[in-house]
Scaffold this motif. Structure first.
Motif, PDB file in Angstrom:
ATOM      1  N   VAL A  96      72.569  33.976  73.267  1.00  0.00           N
ATOM      2  CA  VAL A  96      73.910  34.518  73.491  1.00  0.00           C
ATOM      3  C   VAL A  96      73.894  35.716  74.428  1.00  0.00           C
ATOM      4  O   VAL A  96      74.778  35.863  75.290  1.00  0.00           O
ATOM      5  CB  VAL A  96      74.562  34.909  72.146  1.00  0.00           C
ATOM      6  N   GLU A  97      72.906  36.587  74.291  1.00  0.00           N
ATOM      7  CA  GLU A  97      72.893  37.841  75.044  1.00  0.00           C
ATOM      8  C   GLU A  97      71.849  37.882  76.159  1.00  0.00           C
ATOM      9  O   GLU A  97      71.918  38.740  77.037  1.00  0.00           O
ATOM     10  CB  GLU A  97      72.654  39.018  74.091  1.00  0.00           C
ATOM     11  N   GLY A  98      70.884  37.002  76.118  1.00  0.00           N
ATOM     12  CA  GLY A  98      69.840  37.020  77.130  1.00  0.00           C
ATOM     13  C   GLY A  98      70.254  36.279  78.388  1.00  0.00           C
ATOM     14  O   GLY A  98      71.374  35.770  78.516  1.00  0.00           O
ATOM     15  N   SER A  99      69.349  36.210  79.330  1.00  0.00           N
ATOM     16  CA  SER A  99      69.622  35.478  80.559  1.00  0.00           C
ATOM     17  C   SER A  99      69.434  33.989  80.319  1.00  0.00           C
ATOM     18  O   SER A  99      68.765  33.570  79.371  1.00  0.00           O
ATOM     19  CB  SER A  99      68.687  35.960  81.667  1.00  0.00           C
ATOM     20  N   VAL A 100      70.054  33.184  81.186  1.00  0.00           N
ATOM     21  CA  VAL A 100      69.882  31.735  81.102  1.00  0.00           C
ATOM     22  C   VAL A 100      68.448  31.387  81.494  1.00  0.00           C
ATOM     23  O   VAL A 100      67.973  31.770  82.567  1.00  0.00           O
ATOM     24  CB  VAL A 100      70.875  31.012  82.030  1.00  0.00           C
ATOM     25  N   SER A 101      67.761  30.702  80.600  1.00  0.00           N
ATOM     26  CA  SER A 101      66.345  30.443  80.836  1.00  0.00           C
ATOM     27  C   SER A 101      65.917  29.167  80.138  1.00  0.00           C
ATOM     28  O   SER A 101      66.385  28.858  79.030  1.00  0.00           O
ATOM     29  CB  SER A 101      65.510  31.620  80.313  1.00  0.00           C
ATOM     30  N   SER A 102      65.008  28.437  80.766  1.00  0.00           N
ATOM     31  CA  SER A 102      64.444  27.246  80.130  1.00  0.00           C
ATOM     32  C   SER A 102      63.590  27.611  78.924  1.00  0.00           C
ATOM     33  O   SER A 102      63.277  26.756  78.102  1.00  0.00           O
ATOM     34  CB  SER A 102      63.604  26.448  81.136  1.00  0.00           C
ATOM     35  N   ASP A 103      63.216  28.894  78.794  1.00  0.00           N
ATOM     36  CA  ASP A 103      62.463  29.336  77.615  1.00  0.00           C
ATOM     37  C   ASP A 103      63.299  29.221  76.349  1.00  0.00           C
ATOM     38  O   ASP A 103      62.757  29.067  75.252  1.00  0.00           O
ATOM     39  CB  ASP A 103      62.006  30.787  77.787  1.00  0.00           C
ATOM     40  N   VAL A 104      64.626  29.340  76.498  1.00  0.00           N
ATOM     41  CA  VAL A 104      65.561  29.192  75.378  1.00  0.00           C
ATOM     42  C   VAL A 104      66.635  28.197  75.828  1.00  0.00           C
ATOM     43  O   VAL A 104      67.674  28.589  76.363  1.00  0.00           O
ATOM     44  CB  VAL A 104      66.211  30.536  74.987  1.00  0.00           C
ATOM     45  N   PRO A 105      66.392  26.898  75.639  1.00  0.00           N
ATOM     46  CA  PRO A 105      67.339  25.905  76.152  1.00  0.00           C
ATOM     47  C   PRO A 105      68.778  26.112  75.685  1.00  0.00           C
ATOM     48  O   PRO A 105      69.715  25.772  76.415  1.00  0.00           O
ATOM     49  CB  PRO A 105      66.758  24.587  75.623  1.00  0.00           C
ATOM     50  N   ALA A 106      68.972  26.701  74.500  1.00  0.00           N
ATOM     51  CA  ALA A 106      70.345  26.954  74.031  1.00  0.00           C
ATOM     52  C   ALA A 106      71.092  27.922  74.943  1.00  0.00           C
ATOM     53  O   ALA A 106      72.320  27.936  74.961  1.00  0.00           O
ATOM     54  CB  ALA A 106      70.317  27.493  72.602  1.00  0.00           C
ATOM     55  N   SER A 107      70.364  28.711  75.719  1.00  0.00           N
ATOM     56  CA  SER A 107      71.017  29.657  76.630  1.00  0.00           C
ATOM     57  C   SER A 107      71.759  28.942  77.752  1.00  0.00           C
ATOM     58  O   SER A 107      72.647  29.531  78.392  1.00  0.00           O
ATOM     59  CB  SER A 107      69.991  30.629  77.220  1.00  0.00           C
ATOM     60  N   TYR A 108      71.440  27.678  78.011  1.00  0.00           N
ATOM     61  CA  TYR A 108      72.170  26.921  79.034  1.00  0.00           C
ATOM     62  C   TYR A 108      73.662  26.834  78.708  1.00  0.00           C
ATOM     63  O   TYR A 108      74.487  26.638  79.606  1.00  0.00           O
ATOM     64  CB  TYR A 108      71.608  25.511  79.161  1.00  0.00           C
ATOM     65  N   LEU A 109      74.005  26.956  77.435  1.00  0.00           N
ATOM     66  CA  LEU A 109      75.415  26.860  77.040  1.00  0.00           C
ATOM     67  C   LEU A 109      76.245  28.006  77.617  1.00  0.00           C
ATOM     68  O   LEU A 109      77.476  27.933  77.623  1.00  0.00           O
ATOM     69  CB  LEU A 109      75.542  26.814  75.519  1.00  0.00           C
ATOM     70  N   GLN A 110      75.611  29.061  78.084  1.00  0.00           N
ATOM     71  CA  GLN A 110      76.345  30.108  78.798  1.00  0.00           C
ATOM     72  C   GLN A 110      77.034  29.544  80.039  1.00  0.00           C
ATOM     73  O   GLN A 110      78.034  30.087  80.506  1.00  0.00           O
ATOM     74  CB  GLN A 110      75.395  31.235  79.218  1.00  0.00           C
ATOM     75  N   LEU A 111      76.513  28.461  80.586  1.00  0.00           N
ATOM     76  CA  LEU A 111      77.050  27.859  81.799  1.00  0.00           C
ATOM     77  C   LEU A 111      78.187  26.881  81.518  1.00  0.00           C
ATOM     78  O   LEU A 111      78.809  26.380  82.450  1.00  0.00           O
ATOM     79  CB  LEU A 111      75.933  27.129  82.553  1.00  0.00           C
ATOM     80  N   HIS A 112      78.427  26.591  80.246  1.00  0.00           N
ATOM     81  CA  HIS A 112      79.451  25.607  79.885  1.00  0.00           C
ATOM     82  C   HIS A 112      80.819  26.279  79.805  1.00  0.00           C
ATOM     83  O   HIS A 112      80.942  27.407  79.318  1.00  0.00           O
ATOM     84  CB  HIS A 112      79.099  24.961  78.544  1.00  0.00           C
ATOM     85  N   GLU A 113      81.857  25.585  80.255  1.00  0.00           N
ATOM     86  CA  GLU A 113      83.188  26.173  80.311  1.00  0.00           C
ATOM     87  C   GLU A 113      83.902  26.173  78.967  1.00  0.00           C
ATOM     88  O   GLU A 113      84.910  26.858  78.806  1.00  0.00           O
ATOM     89  CB  GLU A 113      84.046  25.428  81.348  1.00  0.00           C
TER      90      GLU A 113
END
Length: 653
Positions: free
Chosen positions: A245-262
């Motif tokens: 939720v708070e980190g940068s978008v990274s393949s290290d945390v695949p759930a972070s990709y959801l930051q890119l979802h509208e």
């Protein structure tokens, strides 16, 4: 795809959340809804899904849902089933696609997600049998690539996913898209990360038996869903929730990709939210109410951040670390420091049952009655000694009437070879001495026969569970004997919710609560100790605590309950944050060693147990390190130096 503009999104269940989303906008990169518990959160998500189903039905269209497995969505599915039965919610217009499946995997296997979905949802609703789809774990390897391509094509033929439900793995994965998965990854066969394998070990009866591969929907197909909701419950998910939720978008945390979802949201409980900035350091996000708990939290965080004892903090430390508002209220750091130092000092006691003939105005426990009746509730047959073994021993040594209540049999945590060794011993013993006990011989012979031929997909028979339960029971008795507890003060509750034979347990029932109530009513305790360890990755501690809380609520009008205090301890997985601790019981080196020997009484749990988790240390090592670290934190904050400490938080009725 583009980053969200949080202010443009409206959420129909915003009113149910505990916190305003806009408060954390500068830290959180995805809308995050925090609920008091997973029950309320699951109901909200289920109602959103139902709304989509009904809307699409009114339009004469199909609702295409992406579904998840695991513990997180179970209550969502339970609420959908309830709505189907009680409110007429129909699934006739629903088509579903599941995220993943182990490979290879037979659909009737205990670990199969086909079986999971049938048991948790499909068999209880009116969805047409041809409308639900899962990856096929029975295909030969050479056909998988074609299957995965067709799986995505089927989703496209239905117009894409209207809604995708997700969980988050302890390593940040979504589906089985493990760390390293790219945002454009497609449906494919994945090799499972070791952390994922370890987390699944309980389902498979040991790490060696876990499937090493799985078929998973790719990140790209998840991201193409019109709406995505990720669920997370419990403290063991908190770190990766914060990273996603708070980190940068990274393949290290695949759930972070959801930051890119509208149109994606995280829906989490307070335990899973504990590492978010608005929970960990709320004064960094917005103005706060500077009550005692918040002052203690802020000053301890400041002291640990600047690496100073509390009494050495300066005005500049406060001003330079976001605590100028607190300083403005008090005027001087010195005054705040003294107050917080006293809070910490007053939490330390060598008398967990209260010190007789002493001023107890600044002690965590009452001096009287001098000899208290105590119940220690232990979810499994070893949580008492692992989590509070030093306090357990001290309560007995200081003359209190200590009862121990083992809430579950703990039978699924006994390895098969341990049970087989035990069964063969009994059979050989009876044959050697020609014991005339046909029933006992039959039980042990049948158990030994089953264990020798047991398949990975099979659930233990009642005979095997009985033997495994006896092993745990004998070890618990041995621990109590070691501490000095009277035989009549040892209680085995065998709560029914636990006895499923698998890691998936039944919901708590009236019988479970009644069993706990009866014991409390019998003993009429002055103190109750219970496991408040919500980081337990398998949920038994949470259910056991819920049963105690419900029992106490039903009994709270009894006169004896007016003088009953409830103390919560943590288990093998995590410790209380130091700002939360209300009673810290110090331990000498000799007491630490004695606790270790008490833990050793649980021999079946010592080496290679099914639920060791991702931490390779044995339970006694985890306990000692945790207790030592608590003592070091107190010392770092300027308090006396102890070898170890056990920590407790009081729960008020």
């Amino acid at each position: 795809m583009k980053f969200n503009n949080h202010s443009k999104h409206k959420y129909f269940y915003q009113r149910s959340t505990l916190f305003n989303m806009e408060q954390a906008i500068s830290y959180e990169r995805i809308p995050t809804l925090i609920y008091a518990d997973s029950d309320a959160a699951s109901r909200a998500v289920a109602h959103e899904i139902a709304g989509i189903i009904r809307q699409r039905s009114n339009e004469g269209k199909l609702a295409v849902l992406g579904l998840a497995t695991g513990s997180s969505p179970k209550k969502v599915y339970a609420e959908l089933i309830r709505m189907h039965r009680e409110e007429g919610l129909s699934f006739q217009n629903v088509v579903t696609f599941n995220l993943d499946e182990y490979y290879p995997m037979q659909p009737d296997s205990v670990q199969s997600y086909v079986r999971f979905m049938r048991e948790q949802l499909f068999d209880h609703i009116d969805i047409p049998s041809g409308n639900w789809h899962l990856p096929d774990g029975t295909l030969p390897l050479e056909k998988l690539a074609e299957f995965c391509k067709d799986y995505e094509a089927q989703i496209e033929r239905y117009g894409g996913l209207d809604f995708q439900l997700l969980g988050i793995g302890r390593n940040g994965h979504i589906g089985f898209n493990e760390p390293g998965s790219l945002v454009n990854s497609r449906t494919r066969l994945m090799t499972l990360d070791l952390t994922t394998q370890i987390d699944a070990a309980g389902d498979f009866g040991g790490l060696a038996k876990v499937s090493k591969k799985a078929i998973t929907m790719g990140v790209q197909k998840i991201m193409e869903a019109k709406r995505v909701v990720l669920l997370a419950w419990g403290e063991h998910k908190a770190t990766n929730v914060a990273r996603a939720v708070e980190g940068s978008v990274s393949s290290d945390v695949p759930a972070s990709y959801l930051q890119l979802h509208e149109n994606a949201s995280f829906v989490i409980d307070t335990a899973a939210a504990s590492q978010l900035t608005r929970m960990r350091t709320p004064w960094m996000v917005d103005s706060v109410n500077w009550d005692r708990a918040m002052i203690k939290k802020a000053v301890i965080h400041l002291a640990l951040t600047v690496n100073k004892p509390v009494l050495k903090l300066t005005n500049a430390d406060y001003n330079e670390n976001g605590l100028s508002d607190l300083l403005a209220l008090y005027g001087q750091a010195y005054d705040i420091n003294i107050e917080v130092f006293n809070y910490l000092q007053h939490s330390i006691t060598g008398w967990p049952g209260g010190k007789p003939n002493a001023d107890d105005s600044n002690r965590p426990e009452r001096a009287y009655p001098a000899k208290k009746k105590v119940i220690i509730f232990s979810p499994h047959p070893d949580d008492d000694i692992i989590s509070m073994g030093g306090t357990f021993q001290r309560l007995h040594d200081q003359g209190h009437d200590v009862h121990v209540a083992y809430q579950t049999s703990g039978n699924i945590a006994v390895a098969d070879d341990e049970a087989l060794r035990f069964a063969e011993f009994v059979v050989d013993f009876n044959e050697r001495f020609e014991a005339n006990n046909a029933k006992a011989n039959r039980i042990y012979r049948e158990a030994a026969k089953f264990l020798k031929a047991k398949k990975d997909s099979e659930i233990d028979t009642p005979e095997v569970r009985y033997i495994k339960g006896l092993i745990r029971r004998g070890e618990a008795k041995n621990t109590c004997r070691y501490v000095g507890i009277k035989k009549e003060n040892i209680h085995f509750l065998d709560m029914p919710f636990y006895e499923t034979g698998t890691i998936q347990k039944n919901p708590i029932g009236e019988k479970d609560v009644e069993i706990v109530m009866n014991l409390i009513d019998e003993v009429q305790p002055h103190q109750i100790y219970a496991a408040g360890d919500l980081a337990d990755p398998h949920g038994t501690h949470k259910v056991c605590l819920d049963a105690i809380i419900q029992a106490v609520q039903k009994l709270k009008h009894r006169e004896y309950m007016n003088s009953c205090w409830i103390w919560l301890y943590k288990g093998a997985w995590q410790e209380w944050d130091i700002d939360q601790i209300e009673m810290a019981v110090p331990m000498s080196p000799d007491q630490v060693l004695k606790k270790r020997y008490g833990i050793f009484k649980h021999q079946s749990q010592k080496d290679g147990v099914p639920f060791q988790g991702s931490d390779a240390r044995e339970f006694w090592q985890r306990a000692e390190d945790r207790n030592s670290n608590t003592a070091k934190l107190y010392n770092k904050l300027g308090l006396a130096e102890y070898e170890a400490m056990e920590a407790f938080v009081r729960w008020k009725i």
